[in-house]
Design a protein around this motif. Structure first.
Motif, PDB file in Angstrom:
ATOM      1  N   HIS A  81      -2.253  -1.754   5.735  1.00 21.74           N
ATOM      2  CA  HIS A  81      -2.112  -0.987   4.486  1.00 21.74           C
ATOM      3  C   HIS A  81      -2.545   0.460   4.695  1.00 21.74           C
ATOM      4  O   HIS A  81      -1.878   1.394   4.242  1.00 21.74           O
ATOM      5  N   ILE A  82      -3.680   0.605   5.358  1.00 21.36           N
ATOM      6  CA  ILE A  82      -4.263   1.940   5.552  1.00 21.36           C
ATOM      7  C   ILE A  82      -3.311   2.835   6.331  1.00 21.36           C
ATOM      8  O   ILE A  82      -3.108   4.003   5.982  1.00 21.36           O
ATOM      9  N   GLU A  83      -2.685   2.276   7.361  1.00 19.80           N
ATOM     10  CA  GLU A  83      -1.745   3.061   8.169  1.00 19.80           C
ATOM     11  C   GLU A  83      -0.554   3.518   7.333  1.00 19.80           C
ATOM     12  O   GLU A  83      -0.142   4.686   7.396  1.00 19.80           O
ATOM     13  N   LYS A  84       0.014   2.609   6.527  1.00 24.31           N
ATOM     14  CA  LYS A  84       1.185   2.947   5.717  1.00 24.31           C
ATOM     15  C   LYS A  84       0.856   3.979   4.635  1.00 24.31           C
ATOM     16  O   LYS A  84       1.748   4.711   4.179  1.00 24.31           O
ATOM     17  N   LEU A  85      -0.400   4.043   4.224  1.00 27.51           N
ATOM     18  CA  LEU A  85      -0.807   4.993   3.185  1.00 27.51           C
ATOM     19  C   LEU A  85      -1.226   6.345   3.759  1.00 27.51           C
ATOM     20  O   LEU A  85      -1.542   7.270   3.002  1.00 27.51           O
ATOM     21  N   GLY A  86      -1.265   6.470   5.077  1.00 26.10           N
ATOM     22  CA  GLY A  86      -1.563   7.767   5.672  1.00 26.10           C
ATOM     23  C   GLY A  86      -2.904   7.880   6.358  1.00 26.10           C
ATOM     24  O   GLY A  86      -3.287   8.971   6.789  1.00 26.10           O
ATOM     25  N   GLY A  87      -3.646   6.780   6.455  1.00 28.23           N
ATOM     26  CA  GLY A  87      -4.926   6.806   7.151  1.00 28.23           C
ATOM     27  C   GLY A  87      -6.121   6.914   6.227  1.00 28.23           C
ATOM     28  O   GLY A  87      -5.997   7.227   5.039  1.00 28.23           O
ATOM     29  N   VAL A  88      -7.288   6.651   6.804  1.00 30.01           N
ATOM     30  CA  VAL A  88      -8.525   6.622   6.019  1.00 30.01           C
ATOM     31  C   VAL A  88      -8.803   7.961   5.350  1.00 30.01           C
ATOM     32  O   VAL A  88      -9.120   8.030   4.155  1.00 30.01           O
ATOM     33  N   GLU A  89      -8.704   9.048   6.105  1.00 27.33           N
ATOM     34  CA  GLU A  89      -9.029  10.370   5.558  1.00 27.33           C
ATOM     35  C   GLU A  89      -8.112  10.720   4.391  1.00 27.33           C
ATOM     36  O   GLU A  89      -8.566  11.253   3.369  1.00 27.33           O
ATOM     37  N   TYR A  90      -6.826  10.400   4.526  1.00 29.53           N
ATOM     38  CA  TYR A  90      -5.876  10.686   3.445  1.00 29.53           C
ATOM     39  C   TYR A  90      -6.234   9.879   2.202  1.00 29.53           C
ATOM     40  O   TYR A  90      -6.222  10.401   1.074  1.00 29.53           O
ATOM     41  N   ILE A  91      -6.550   8.610   2.394  1.00 27.39           N
ATOM     42  CA  ILE A  91      -6.910   7.753   1.261  1.00 27.39           C
ATOM     43  C   ILE A  91      -8.173   8.270   0.589  1.00 27.39           C
ATOM     44  O   ILE A  91      -8.252   8.368  -0.651  1.00 27.39           O
ATOM     45  N   GLU A  92      -9.175   8.608   1.376  1.00 26.68           N
ATOM     46  CA  GLU A  92     -10.430   9.102   0.804  1.00 26.68           C
ATOM     47  C   GLU A  92     -10.221  10.404   0.039  1.00 26.68           C
ATOM     48  O   GLU A  92     -10.932  10.686  -0.919  1.00 26.68           O
ATOM     49  N   THR A  93      -9.237  11.187   0.452  1.00 23.80           N
ATOM     50  CA  THR A  93      -8.985  12.478  -0.196  1.00 23.80           C
ATOM     51  C   THR A  93      -8.131  12.351  -1.452  1.00 23.80           C
ATOM     52  O   THR A  93      -8.410  13.008  -2.463  1.00 23.80           O
ATOM     53  N   TYR A  94      -7.129  11.489  -1.414  1.00 24.60           N
ATOM     54  CA  TYR A  94      -6.115  11.515  -2.471  1.00 24.60           C
ATOM     55  C   TYR A  94      -6.050  10.263  -3.355  1.00 24.60           C
ATOM     56  O   TYR A  94      -5.400  10.296  -4.404  1.00 24.60           O
ATOM     57  N   ALA A  95      -6.652   9.168  -2.956  1.00 24.03           N
ATOM     58  CA  ALA A  95      -6.579   7.970  -3.797  1.00 24.03           C
ATOM     59  C   ALA A  95      -7.229   8.237  -5.152  1.00 24.03           C
ATOM     60  O   ALA A  95      -8.362   8.718  -5.217  1.00 24.03           O
ATOM     61  N   PRO A  96      -6.543   7.922  -6.267  1.00 17.14           N
ATOM     62  CA  PRO A  96      -7.071   8.190  -7.604  1.00 17.14           C
ATOM     63  C   PRO A  96      -8.085   7.132  -8.040  1.00 17.14           C
ATOM     64  O   PRO A  96      -7.904   6.448  -9.044  1.00 17.14           O
TER      65      PRO A  96
END
Length: 332
Positions: free
Chosen positions: A213-228
């Motif tokens: 899931h994390i890979e398809k969403l753009g990686g940990v850093e992207y998720i931590e930055t943009y996940a609402p």
């Protein structure tokens, strides 16, 4: 006790691990959950056992019956086990005709994935796993943060692939026979989906994501930055397991927040056929609120268009060819 409340919080973990192969750990977790939920007036009342040979047994909870079921688990004969906790006895349940779990239920699916493949289930990728449901009434006896912590610990112990926490209408909980609301309204797209190692089962207040899931969403850093989300936690400090929590409390997230989360998770969600969803939920239009399903304004317009069809005309809309054939027959 007031039993009018039919809302419950579901904690669910999905895995493709054959939990029969790790029966010792599975039974250890089972014992811990029985101890956890045996509190105040709540006591384990019944055992529902689904066997690998498709037989089903409903037993009164007792140490003797539990020992026998554990033995069957060790012998790899059990596919799924459900334990119901309540303040009323199994005899009372039979006498009153109550069929829904009222307070607490624990469900362990040991080999349902394999069974679904053998029986050509509607979705051959149904998971194994561990789930538990706690009604909003019973939840007052527990710490939500404590339940979440135990939930995350179980996830790592059984090598989970995906997990969620959500409030929904109380229902009969199960692992291998319990589709999520998004899956139930979207069965058409569940028949040939990628596995849960790369797909989310919905968008929830609490979401456990793993490497796929994390890979398809753009990686940990992207998720931590943009996940609402209000909180994003690395489970056990690892980069390949994240817990996304939508808001501080499970009761204070609104539809706008869920829609933002759904949009963010779109790369790992199943495709939706809005017209088919509207058709499937026509006779249960409260489903969206009951299960926190959300849609864009454009999607809502399509849904409302179908919901506005009078009931006497709905079958004609649903089965146009059948209706046309019946009309021709009546004319002849």
């Amino acid at each position: 006790m007031d039993r009018t409340n039919k809302r419950a919080v579901v904690f669910s973990i999905s895995t493709y691990q054959d939990l029969r192969e790790r029966a010792g750990k599975t039974l250890e977790i089972l014992d811990e959950l029985i101890t956890l939920f045996t509190v105040d007036e709540y006591q384990p009342q019944s055992l529902t056992v689904y066997y690998a040979n498709a037989k089903i047994s409903i037993l009164k909870f007792s140490n003797r019956n539990l020992i026998n079921v554990k033995k069957k688990i060790m012998e790899k004969e059990v596919a799924e086990l459900n334990i119901r906790f309540d303040s009323i006895t199994l005899g009372d349940i039979y006498a009153t005709g109550v069929t829904q779990p009222l307070e607490i239920q624990v469900s362990i699916g040991l080999c349902g994935h394999q069974m679904a493949q053998q029986k050509k289930h509607y979705a051959t990728n149904v998971p194994n796993g561990i789930s538990f449901m706690v009604s909003e009434i019973a939840l007052k006896r527990f710490s939500m943060e404590g339940l979440k912590t135990r939930f995350l610990k179980i996830f790592t112990e059984i090598k989970g692939l995906y997990g969620y926490i959500e409030t929904m209408n109380q229902t009969e909980l199960g692992v291998t026979i319990f589709p999520t609301p998004m899956e139930w309204t979207n069965l058409k797209h569940m028949k040939a989906e990628m596995g849960f190692d790369g797909r989310a089962r919905g968008y929830f207040w609490g979401n456990i994501l793993t490497a796929g899931h994390i890979e398809k969403l753009g990686g940990v850093e992207y998720i931590e930055t943009y996940a609402p989300c209000k909180r994003i936690e690395k489970i056990d400090g690892q980069n390949d397991m994240l817990f996304l929590q939508l808001s501080d409390s499970i009761n204070d997230a609104n539809q706008a927040q869920y829609l933002k989360l759904k949009t963010f998770l779109r790369p790992i969600l199943s495709d939706e056929d809005i017209i088919e969803i509207a058709k499937r939920t026509y006779f249960d239009q409260d489903l969206f609120n009951n299960f926190r399903l959300v849609f864009s304004d454009e999607e809502k317009m399509d849904i409302d268009r179908i919901f506005s069809i009078p009931r006497e005309k709905f079958n004609e809309f649903l089965y146009p060819k059948r209706t046309e054939s019946l009309n021709k027959t009546s004319e002849n």
